[in-house]
Motif scaffolding. Structure first.
Motif, mmCIF file in Angstrom:
data_model
loop_
_atom_site.group_PDB
_atom_site.id
_atom_site.type_symbol
_atom_site.label_atom_id
_atom_site.label_comp_id
_atom_site.label_asym_id
_atom_site.label_seq_id
_atom_site.Cartn_x
_atom_site.Cartn_y
_atom_site.Cartn_z
ATOM 1 N N LEU A 15 11.298 6.224 5.457
ATOM 2 C CA LEU A 15 10.421 6.901 4.495
ATOM 3 C C LEU A 15 9.792 8.120 5.167
ATOM 4 O O LEU A 15 8.779 8.006 5.862
ATOM 5 C CB LEU A 15 9.330 5.943 4.009
ATOM 6 N N PRO A 16 10.364 9.306 4.987
ATOM 7 C CA PRO A 16 9.844 10.497 5.664
ATOM 8 C C PRO A 16 8.427 10.871 5.224
ATOM 9 O O PRO A 16 7.742 11.617 5.920
ATOM 10 C CB PRO A 16 10.842 11.589 5.279
ATOM 11 N N GLN A 17 7.992 10.344 4.086
ATOM 12 C CA GLN A 17 6.640 10.662 3.619
ATOM 13 C C GLN A 17 5.563 9.920 4.417
ATOM 14 O O GLN A 17 4.376 10.245 4.310
ATOM 15 C CB GLN A 17 6.472 10.277 2.143
ATOM 16 N N TYR A 36 11.204 0.399 -2.361
ATOM 17 C CA TYR A 36 11.035 1.185 -1.135
ATOM 18 C C TYR A 36 11.383 0.422 0.141
ATOM 19 O O TYR A 36 11.598 1.044 1.188
ATOM 20 C CB TYR A 36 9.597 1.708 -1.045
ATOM 21 N N PHE A 37 11.430 -0.899 0.058
ATOM 22 C CA PHE A 37 11.712 -1.694 1.266
ATOM 23 C C PHE A 37 12.842 -2.690 1.007
ATOM 24 O O PHE A 37 12.785 -3.837 1.434
ATOM 25 C CB PHE A 37 10.446 -2.425 1.718
ATOM 26 N N ALA A 38 13.864 -2.230 0.320
ATOM 27 C CA ALA A 38 14.994 -3.091 -0.031
ATOM 28 C C ALA A 38 15.579 -3.741 1.227
ATOM 29 O O ALA A 38 15.864 -3.067 2.217
ATOM 30 C CB ALA A 38 16.071 -2.283 -0.747
ATOM 31 N N ALA A 54 0.568 -3.124 16.860
ATOM 32 C CA ALA A 54 1.032 -3.575 15.551
ATOM 33 C C ALA A 54 1.796 -2.501 14.796
ATOM 34 O O ALA A 54 2.336 -2.756 13.728
ATOM 35 C CB ALA A 54 -0.153 -4.042 14.709
ATOM 36 N N ALA A 55 1.862 -1.289 15.358
ATOM 37 C CA ALA A 55 2.479 -0.174 14.640
ATOM 38 C C ALA A 55 3.963 -0.396 14.348
ATOM 39 O O ALA A 55 4.519 0.221 13.440
ATOM 40 C CB ALA A 55 2.299 1.119 15.436
ATOM 41 N N GLY A 56 4.604 -1.289 15.094
ATOM 42 C CA GLY A 56 6.019 -1.531 14.868
ATOM 43 C C GLY A 56 6.320 -2.764 14.050
ATOM 44 O O GLY A 56 7.488 -3.161 13.930
ATOM 45 N N THR A 57 5.301 -3.383 13.450
ATOM 46 C CA THR A 57 5.529 -4.612 12.704
ATOM 47 C C THR A 57 6.236 -4.367 11.371
ATOM 48 O O THR A 57 6.820 -5.289 10.811
ATOM 49 C CB THR A 57 4.210 -5.346 12.446
ATOM 50 N N VAL A 58 6.156 -3.170 10.850
ATOM 51 C CA VAL A 58 6.858 -2.797 9.623
ATOM 52 C C VAL A 58 7.650 -1.533 9.896
ATOM 53 O O VAL A 58 7.150 -0.605 10.535
ATOM 54 C CB VAL A 58 5.875 -2.556 8.454
ATOM 55 N N ASP A 59 8.880 -1.492 9.409
ATOM 56 C CA ASP A 59 9.738 -0.324 9.616
ATOM 57 C C ASP A 59 9.515 0.682 8.485
ATOM 58 O O ASP A 59 9.810 0.401 7.323
ATOM 59 C CB ASP A 59 11.202 -0.755 9.655
ATOM 60 N N PHE A 60 8.973 1.835 8.826
ATOM 61 C CA PHE A 60 8.755 2.914 7.862
ATOM 62 C C PHE A 60 9.672 4.103 8.132
ATOM 63 O O PHE A 60 9.527 5.145 7.493
ATOM 64 C CB PHE A 60 7.294 3.398 7.907
ATOM 65 N N THR A 61 10.597 3.975 9.071
ATOM 66 C CA THR A 61 11.380 5.131 9.511
ATOM 67 C C THR A 61 12.271 5.706 8.416
ATOM 68 O O THR A 61 12.659 6.865 8.475
ATOM 69 C CB THR A 61 12.245 4.768 10.727
ATOM 70 N N PHE A 77 0.832 -1.205 0.000
ATOM 71 C CA PHE A 77 0.000 0.000 0.000
ATOM 72 C C PHE A 77 0.868 1.256 0.000
ATOM 73 O O PHE A 77 0.661 2.181 -0.788
ATOM 74 C CB PHE A 77 -0.906 -0.022 1.231
ATOM 75 N N VAL A 78 1.852 1.284 0.881
ATOM 76 C CA VAL A 78 2.731 2.453 0.983
ATOM 77 C C VAL A 78 3.574 2.601 -0.279
ATOM 78 O O VAL A 78 3.642 3.688 -0.886
ATOM 79 C CB VAL A 78 3.630 2.339 2.230
#
Length: 336
Positions: free
Chosen positions: A54-56, A306-308, A45-52, A24-25
Protein backbone atom coordinates in the motif's frame (compact mmCIF):
# COMPACT_ATOMS: atom_id res chain seq x y z
CA UNK A 1 -14.73 28.92 -0.96
CA UNK A 2 -12.30 26.53 -2.64
CA UNK A 3 -13.60 24.81 -5.75
CA UNK A 4 -10.89 22.23 -6.40
CA UNK A 5 -11.13 18.81 -4.75
CA UNK A 6 -8.64 18.69 -1.86
CA UNK A 7 -6.64 15.66 -0.75
CA UNK A 8 -6.48 14.50 2.85
CA UNK A 9 -4.33 12.36 5.12
CA UNK A 10 -4.62 10.66 8.52
CA UNK A 11 -1.93 10.28 11.19
CA UNK A 12 -1.92 8.13 14.33
CA UNK A 13 0.64 7.04 16.91
CA UNK A 14 -0.18 3.38 17.45
CA UNK A 15 0.31 0.53 19.88
CA UNK A 16 -2.61 -1.67 18.93
CA UNK A 17 -3.56 -5.21 17.79
CA UNK A 18 -2.85 -5.98 14.10
CA UNK A 19 -6.56 -6.33 13.29
CA UNK A 20 -7.24 -2.79 14.50
CA UNK A 21 -4.35 -1.39 12.45
CA UNK A 22 -5.62 -3.12 9.32
CA UNK A 23 -9.15 -1.83 9.92
CA UNK A 24 -7.91 1.72 10.53
CA UNK A 25 -5.84 1.80 7.35
CA UNK A 26 -8.35 0.02 5.10
CA UNK A 27 -11.31 2.08 6.28
CA UNK A 28 -9.68 5.45 5.68
CA UNK A 29 -8.17 4.42 2.36
CA UNK A 30 -11.64 3.30 1.29
CA UNK A 31 -12.95 6.79 2.12
CA UNK A 32 -10.29 8.35 -0.11
CA UNK A 33 -7.34 9.13 2.16
CA UNK A 34 -4.31 10.01 0.05
CA UNK A 35 -1.90 9.09 2.86
CA UNK A 36 -2.03 7.22 6.16
CA UNK A 37 0.84 7.77 8.60
CA UNK A 38 1.37 5.15 11.32
CA UNK A 39 3.95 5.95 13.99
CA UNK A 40 4.63 2.79 16.00
CA UNK A 41 5.18 3.81 19.61
CA UNK A 42 6.68 0.38 20.24
CA UNK A 43 9.19 0.38 17.37
CA UNK A 44 9.61 -3.40 17.28
CA UNK A 45 5.89 -3.74 16.48
CA UNK A 46 6.24 -1.89 13.17
CA UNK A 47 6.63 -5.17 11.29
CA UNK A 48 3.62 -6.96 12.74
CA UNK A 49 1.45 -5.97 9.76
CA UNK A 50 2.62 -5.84 6.15
CA UNK A 51 1.75 -2.50 4.55
CA UNK A 52 4.37 -2.63 1.79
CA UNK A 53 1.74 -3.26 -0.90
CA UNK A 54 0.00 0.00 0.00
CA UNK A 55 2.05 2.98 -1.23
CA UNK A 56 -0.34 5.37 0.52
CA UNK A 57 0.79 4.07 3.93
CA UNK A 58 3.87 5.45 5.66
CA UNK A 59 5.11 3.33 8.57
CA UNK A 60 7.49 4.95 11.06
CA UNK A 61 9.21 2.95 13.81
CA UNK A 62 9.63 5.32 16.76
CA UNK A 63 13.12 4.11 17.63
CA UNK A 64 16.11 6.09 18.86
CA UNK A 65 16.94 7.23 15.33
CA UNK A 66 13.42 8.57 14.92
CA UNK A 67 13.64 10.68 18.05
CA UNK A 68 17.15 11.82 17.20
CA UNK A 69 15.66 13.58 14.18
CA UNK A 70 13.89 15.92 16.59
CA UNK A 71 17.13 16.71 18.37
CA UNK A 72 15.60 15.64 21.68
CA UNK A 73 15.31 12.33 23.55
CA UNK A 74 12.13 10.27 23.44
CA UNK A 75 9.47 12.15 25.44
CA UNK A 76 8.28 10.36 28.55
CA UNK A 77 4.70 11.48 28.09
CA UNK A 78 2.65 9.61 25.54
CA UNK A 79 0.69 12.72 24.58
CA UNK A 80 3.88 14.61 23.71
CA UNK A 81 5.04 11.72 21.53
CA UNK A 82 1.68 11.80 19.76
CA UNK A 83 1.89 15.54 19.13
CA UNK A 84 5.47 15.42 17.83
CA UNK A 85 4.60 12.59 15.48
CA UNK A 86 1.53 14.43 14.25
CA UNK A 87 3.65 17.51 13.62
CA UNK A 88 6.16 15.39 11.72
CA UNK A 89 3.39 14.04 9.49
CA UNK A 90 1.93 17.55 9.07
CA UNK A 91 5.26 18.72 7.70
CA UNK A 92 5.82 15.63 5.53
CA UNK A 93 2.44 15.13 3.93
CA UNK A 94 1.61 16.30 0.43
CA UNK A 95 -2.10 16.32 1.25
CA UNK A 96 -4.14 19.51 1.66
CA UNK A 97 -5.61 18.43 5.00
CA UNK A 98 -4.52 16.05 7.76
CA UNK A 99 -6.52 14.45 10.56
CA UNK A 100 -4.75 13.48 13.79
CA UNK A 101 -6.66 10.74 15.58
CA UNK A 102 -6.19 7.33 17.21
CA UNK A 103 -6.37 3.86 15.68
CA UNK A 104 -9.70 3.24 17.43
CA UNK A 105 -11.31 6.27 15.74
CA UNK A 106 -12.97 6.07 12.32
CA UNK A 107 -14.56 8.65 10.07
CA UNK A 108 -18.20 8.20 9.14
CA UNK A 109 -19.09 10.25 6.07
CA UNK A 110 -22.44 10.81 4.38
CA UNK A 111 -20.66 12.05 1.25
CA UNK A 112 -17.07 11.89 -0.07
CA UNK A 113 -14.73 13.38 2.51
CA UNK A 114 -12.92 15.40 -0.16
CA UNK A 115 -16.23 16.98 -1.21
CA UNK A 116 -16.92 17.99 2.39
CA UNK A 117 -13.48 19.56 2.72
CA UNK A 118 -13.91 21.33 -0.64
CA UNK A 119 -16.81 23.24 0.89
CA UNK A 120 -14.71 24.69 3.73
CA UNK A 121 -13.90 28.38 3.37
CA UNK A 122 -10.33 29.12 2.26
CA UNK A 123 -9.47 31.08 5.40
CA UNK A 124 -10.56 28.21 7.66
CA UNK A 125 -7.60 26.23 8.98
CA UNK A 126 -9.33 23.76 11.29
CA UNK A 127 -12.41 21.65 10.52
CA UNK A 128 -13.70 20.19 13.79
CA UNK A 129 -15.37 16.78 13.86
CA UNK A 130 -17.84 15.72 16.51
CA UNK A 131 -17.44 12.33 18.16
CA UNK A 132 -19.83 9.43 18.72
CA UNK A 133 -18.73 6.70 21.12
CA UNK A 134 -19.54 3.01 20.65
CA UNK A 135 -21.72 1.48 23.36
CA UNK A 136 -23.70 -1.74 23.83
CA UNK A 137 -27.51 -1.54 23.87
CA UNK A 138 -29.02 -3.40 26.84
CA UNK A 139 -25.60 -4.68 27.83
CA UNK A 140 -25.33 -6.98 24.82
CA UNK A 141 -21.78 -7.26 23.49
CA UNK A 142 -21.88 -8.51 19.91
CA UNK A 143 -19.88 -11.37 18.49
CA UNK A 144 -18.06 -9.01 16.11
CA UNK A 145 -15.42 -6.52 17.21
CA UNK A 146 -17.21 -3.40 15.92
CA UNK A 147 -20.76 -4.35 16.92
CA UNK A 148 -22.85 -1.88 18.88
CA UNK A 149 -24.46 1.53 18.60
CA UNK A 150 -23.15 5.05 19.19
CA UNK A 151 -23.95 7.85 21.62
CA UNK A 152 -22.98 11.48 21.23
CA UNK A 153 -21.97 13.97 23.95
CA UNK A 154 -24.77 15.23 26.17
CA UNK A 155 -25.62 18.89 25.77
CA UNK A 156 -26.69 20.64 28.93
CA UNK A 157 -25.86 21.07 32.63
CA UNK A 158 -24.39 18.18 34.61
CA UNK A 159 -27.46 18.00 36.86
CA UNK A 160 -29.65 17.21 33.89
CA UNK A 161 -27.07 14.77 32.57
CA UNK A 162 -27.14 12.89 35.86
CA UNK A 163 -30.92 12.65 35.60
CA UNK A 164 -30.52 10.99 32.18
CA UNK A 165 -27.45 8.83 32.77
CA UNK A 166 -27.61 8.19 36.51
CA UNK A 167 -24.91 8.46 39.18
CA UNK A 168 -22.16 7.24 36.84
CA UNK A 169 -22.52 10.41 34.76
CA UNK A 170 -19.73 11.85 36.93
CA UNK A 171 -17.40 9.18 35.49
CA UNK A 172 -18.06 10.40 31.95
CA UNK A 173 -17.21 13.43 29.85
CA UNK A 174 -20.66 14.76 28.97
CA UNK A 175 -21.95 11.20 28.86
CA UNK A 176 -18.99 9.62 27.08
CA UNK A 177 -16.46 7.36 28.78
CA UNK A 178 -13.74 8.74 26.50
CA UNK A 179 -13.34 12.25 25.13
CA UNK A 180 -16.18 14.52 24.03
CA UNK A 181 -14.07 17.16 22.27
CA UNK A 182 -13.80 15.36 18.93
CA UNK A 183 -10.79 15.73 16.64
CA UNK A 184 -10.03 18.01 13.70
CA UNK A 185 -8.87 18.15 10.12
CA UNK A 186 -6.03 20.66 9.89
CA UNK A 187 -5.20 22.49 6.67
CA UNK A 188 -1.55 22.00 5.75
CA UNK A 189 0.87 24.70 4.66
CA UNK A 190 -0.38 27.15 7.31
CA UNK A 191 2.50 26.84 9.81
CA UNK A 192 0.26 25.42 12.51
CA UNK A 193 1.25 23.38 15.55
CA UNK A 194 -0.53 20.05 15.75
CA UNK A 195 -2.03 18.89 19.03
CA UNK A 196 -4.34 16.13 20.29
CA UNK A 197 -7.72 17.71 19.53
CA UNK A 198 -7.09 21.11 17.94
CA UNK A 199 -4.11 22.80 16.25
CA UNK A 200 -2.43 25.89 17.65
CA UNK A 201 -0.74 28.88 16.09
CA UNK A 202 3.00 29.30 16.83
CA UNK A 203 2.16 32.68 18.34
CA UNK A 204 -0.29 32.34 21.21
CA UNK A 205 -1.83 35.75 20.47
CA UNK A 206 -3.22 34.43 17.20
CA UNK A 207 -6.23 32.16 16.84
CA UNK A 208 -6.80 29.27 14.49
CA UNK A 209 -9.77 29.97 12.24
CA UNK A 210 -12.08 27.00 12.63
CA UNK A 211 -15.50 25.69 11.71
CA UNK A 212 -17.43 22.59 12.69
CA UNK A 213 -18.81 19.65 10.76
CA UNK A 214 -22.38 18.51 11.34
CA UNK A 215 -22.90 14.98 12.61
CA UNK A 216 -25.08 14.22 9.60
CA UNK A 217 -22.22 14.95 7.17
CA UNK A 218 -18.97 13.92 8.88
CA UNK A 219 -18.35 12.41 12.30
CA UNK A 220 -15.69 10.46 14.18
CA UNK A 221 -16.69 7.09 15.62
CA UNK A 222 -14.70 6.19 18.74
CA UNK A 223 -14.31 2.53 19.77
CA UNK A 224 -12.99 3.37 23.23
CA UNK A 225 -12.20 -0.07 24.58
CA UNK A 226 -12.62 -2.72 21.88
CA UNK A 227 -13.51 -5.34 24.48
CA UNK A 228 -13.92 -5.12 28.26
CA UNK A 229 -10.44 -6.61 28.62
CA UNK A 230 -8.96 -4.14 26.12
CA UNK A 231 -10.58 -1.25 27.98
CA UNK A 232 -9.19 -2.57 31.27
CA UNK A 233 -5.71 -2.68 29.68
CA UNK A 234 -5.97 0.89 28.37
CA UNK A 235 -7.09 2.27 31.72
CA UNK A 236 -4.42 0.25 33.54
CA UNK A 237 -1.80 1.75 31.24
CA UNK A 238 -3.01 5.23 32.14
CA UNK A 239 -2.79 4.33 35.84
CA UNK A 240 0.78 3.16 35.34
CA UNK A 241 1.65 6.44 33.63
CA UNK A 242 0.15 8.41 36.49
CA UNK A 243 2.02 6.38 39.08
CA UNK A 244 5.24 6.99 37.18
CA UNK A 245 4.43 10.70 36.64
CA UNK A 246 4.61 9.82 32.96
CA UNK A 247 1.49 11.39 31.54
CA UNK A 248 -0.65 14.48 31.41
CA UNK A 249 -2.88 15.11 34.44
CA UNK A 250 -6.12 13.20 33.79
CA UNK A 251 -9.47 14.84 33.33
CA UNK A 252 -11.90 14.49 36.23
CA UNK A 253 -13.89 11.68 34.65
CA UNK A 254 -10.76 9.68 33.77
CA UNK A 255 -9.45 10.13 37.31
CA UNK A 256 -12.74 8.80 38.71
CA UNK A 257 -12.61 5.81 36.36
CA UNK A 258 -9.05 5.09 37.44
CA UNK A 259 -9.97 5.38 41.12
CA UNK A 260 -12.91 2.99 40.64
CA UNK A 261 -10.70 0.47 38.89
CA UNK A 262 -7.93 0.69 41.48
CA UNK A 263 -10.46 0.30 44.28
CA UNK A 264 -11.89 -2.90 42.80
CA UNK A 265 -9.74 -4.34 39.98
CA UNK A 266 -11.69 -7.61 40.12
CA UNK A 267 -14.81 -5.65 39.12
CA UNK A 268 -13.28 -4.25 35.93
CA UNK A 269 -15.81 -5.88 33.62
CA UNK A 270 -18.69 -4.66 35.76
CA UNK A 271 -17.28 -1.12 35.58
CA UNK A 272 -17.02 -1.43 31.80
CA UNK A 273 -20.71 -2.33 31.57
CA UNK A 274 -21.72 0.48 33.92
CA UNK A 275 -20.06 2.96 31.58
CA UNK A 276 -20.73 1.36 28.21
CA UNK A 277 -24.00 -0.58 28.41
CA UNK A 278 -27.12 1.46 27.74
CA UNK A 279 -30.60 0.45 28.93
CA UNK A 280 -33.86 1.09 27.09
CA UNK A 281 -34.95 4.23 29.03
CA UNK A 282 -31.56 5.86 28.44
CA UNK A 283 -31.67 4.96 24.75
CA UNK A 284 -35.11 6.58 24.55
CA UNK A 285 -33.76 9.78 26.14
CA UNK A 286 -30.77 9.83 23.78
CA UNK A 287 -32.98 9.29 20.73
CA UNK A 288 -35.21 12.18 21.79
CA UNK A 289 -32.14 14.44 22.01
CA UNK A 290 -30.59 13.31 18.71
CA UNK A 291 -27.68 11.72 20.58
CA UNK A 292 -28.19 8.09 19.49
CA UNK A 293 -27.06 6.40 16.27
CA UNK A 294 -27.68 2.68 15.84
CA UNK A 295 -26.41 2.36 12.25
CA UNK A 296 -24.04 -0.57 11.91
CA UNK A 297 -20.33 -0.07 11.30
CA UNK A 298 -18.42 -2.89 9.62
CA UNK A 299 -14.93 -2.40 8.15
CA UNK A 300 -14.49 -6.13 7.39
CA UNK A 301 -15.25 -5.87 3.64
CA UNK A 302 -12.67 -3.14 3.04
CA UNK A 303 -10.10 -4.95 5.20
CA UNK A 304 -10.52 -7.95 2.90
CA UNK A 305 -10.11 -5.68 -0.13
CA UNK A 306 -6.87 -4.05 1.04
CA UNK A 307 -5.33 -7.02 2.87
CA UNK A 308 -6.44 -9.96 0.75
CA UNK A 309 -4.82 -13.17 1.94
CA UNK A 310 -3.41 -11.66 5.14
CA UNK A 311 -6.43 -10.50 7.14
CA UNK A 312 -5.64 -10.55 10.85
CA UNK A 313 -8.01 -12.22 13.30
CA UNK A 314 -10.48 -9.52 14.36
CA UNK A 315 -12.43 -11.57 16.87
CA UNK A 316 -12.82 -10.18 20.40
CA UNK A 317 -10.94 -13.26 21.59
CA UNK A 318 -7.95 -12.37 19.40
CA UNK A 319 -7.92 -8.83 20.77
CA UNK A 320 -7.98 -10.17 24.31
CA UNK A 321 -5.13 -12.52 23.41
CA UNK A 322 -3.08 -9.56 22.21
CA UNK A 323 -3.80 -7.81 25.50
CA UNK A 324 -2.62 -10.83 27.47
CA UNK A 325 0.75 -10.65 25.71
CA UNK A 326 1.12 -6.91 26.26
CA UNK A 327 -0.42 -6.26 29.66
CA UNK A 328 2.14 -7.75 32.06
CA UNK A 329 3.98 -4.46 32.51
CA UNK A 330 0.92 -2.52 33.65
CA UNK A 331 -1.45 -4.58 35.78
CA UNK A 332 0.75 -4.62 38.87
CA UNK A 333 0.02 -0.95 39.43
CA UNK A 334 -3.58 -1.77 40.32
CA UNK A 335 -2.46 -3.43 43.54
CA UNK A 336 -0.13 -0.74 44.87
Amino acid sequence: MLTETPSWAVVATVDEPPALLQAFVAWHLSLGAAQVFLYFDGPTAAGTVDFTHLPQVTVVACDAAHWDRFGKPRPHRHEIRQVRNAQDAYQRTAADWILHCDADEYLRAAMPVADVLAGVEAETECFILGVAERVHPMGKIGAELFDGAFRRPFQGPAKRGTAVFGADFKMTNRGLAGHAQGKAFVRTGRDLNMSIHRPRQPKSAQEVVSTRATNEVLELLHFEGLTPHHWFYKLSRMIRALNDHDGMPPSDHRRRQAEALMAAPDMAESLYHRLKSVDAPTIKSLVERGLWDDRAFDPAPVVTRYFAGQVADASPQAIDGWVEVNKTHVTGYLHK
